[in-house]
Enzyme design. Structure first.
Site, mmCIF file in Angstrom:
data_model
loop_
_atom_site.group_PDB
_atom_site.id
_atom_site.type_symbol
_atom_site.label_atom_id
_atom_site.label_comp_id
_atom_site.label_asym_id
_atom_site.label_seq_id
_atom_site.Cartn_x
_atom_site.Cartn_y
_atom_site.Cartn_z
ATOM 1 N N ASP A 15 0.848 -1.189 0.000
ATOM 2 C CA ASP A 15 0.000 0.000 0.000
ATOM 3 C C ASP A 15 0.888 1.246 0.000
ATOM 4 O O ASP A 15 1.913 1.277 0.693
ATOM 5 C CB ASP A 15 -0.903 -0.013 1.237
ATOM 6 C CG ASP A 15 -2.016 1.010 1.161
ATOM 7 O OD1 ASP A 15 -1.709 2.228 1.191
ATOM 8 O OD2 ASP A 15 -3.183 0.612 1.075
ATOM 9 N N ILE A 16 0.503 2.262 -0.756
ATOM 10 C CA ILE A 16 1.315 3.483 -0.823
ATOM 11 C C ILE A 16 1.146 4.348 0.428
ATOM 12 O O ILE A 16 1.934 5.269 0.650
ATOM 13 C CB ILE A 16 1.024 4.313 -2.088
ATOM 14 C CG1 ILE A 16 -0.426 4.766 -2.135
ATOM 15 C CG2 ILE A 16 1.409 3.550 -3.336
ATOM 16 C CD1 ILE A 16 -0.722 5.776 -3.235
ATOM 17 N N HIS A 85 -10.403 -5.047 -3.401
ATOM 18 C CA HIS A 85 -9.088 -5.425 -2.896
ATOM 19 C C HIS A 85 -9.195 -5.722 -1.409
ATOM 20 O O HIS A 85 -9.994 -5.126 -0.699
ATOM 21 C CB HIS A 85 -8.050 -4.335 -3.155
ATOM 22 C CG HIS A 85 -8.425 -2.980 -2.658
ATOM 23 N ND1 HIS A 85 -9.312 -2.174 -3.337
ATOM 24 C CD2 HIS A 85 -8.048 -2.301 -1.554
ATOM 25 C CE1 HIS A 85 -9.457 -1.035 -2.676
ATOM 26 N NE2 HIS A 85 -8.701 -1.089 -1.581
ATOM 27 N N HIS A 87 -7.278 -5.592 2.125
ATOM 28 C CA HIS A 87 -6.178 -4.983 2.863
ATOM 29 C C HIS A 87 -5.637 -6.041 3.817
ATOM 30 O O HIS A 87 -6.392 -6.576 4.635
ATOM 31 C CB HIS A 87 -6.665 -3.792 3.704
ATOM 32 C CG HIS A 87 -7.074 -2.614 2.908
ATOM 33 N ND1 HIS A 87 -6.235 -1.547 2.679
ATOM 34 C CD2 HIS A 87 -8.242 -2.323 2.293
ATOM 35 C CE1 HIS A 87 -6.871 -0.643 1.957
ATOM 36 N NE2 HIS A 87 -8.092 -1.093 1.715
#
Length: 99
Positions: A15-16, A85, A87
């Site tokens: 994750d960014i 998506h 996490h």
């Protein structure tokens, strides 16, 4: 994106904006906008997402320590990217309630 896991159906990358020491997004390689858009014949694919998380957790040694998996849906669920998506969050003690 830094890809950390891939198989025929699933791609995973860091994750960014990580919210834990390990924060990886697992996506199906076909686009499904929201949980509400999952079709009955895609149930196996959704299962593959969770199996990929399981395999990755074991690969990085977080399977026994524990981790959190979350999926958001639409506005109130804080979904900001319309491609489902999971996490995967690990590497620290999680808190409850989450939000």
């Amino acid at each position: 994106a830094e890809i950390v896991y891939e198989n025929d159906d699933v791609l995973a990358f860091n994750d960014i904006n990580p919210q834990a020491p390990v924060h990886v997004l697992f996506i199906p390689k076909i686009r499904i906008n929201t949980i509400n858009d999952i079709k009955d014949d895609q149930a196996k694919l959704i299962g593959q997402l969770f199996l990929a998380v399981r395999d990755y957790a074991k690969q990085i040694g977080e399977d026994e320590k524990g981790y959190r998996v979350a999926m958001n849906c639409n506005g109130n669920g804080q979904q900001t990217v319309h491609h489902i998506h999971l996490h995967f969050l690990a590497g620290r003690q999680m808190q409850w309630p989450p939000g």
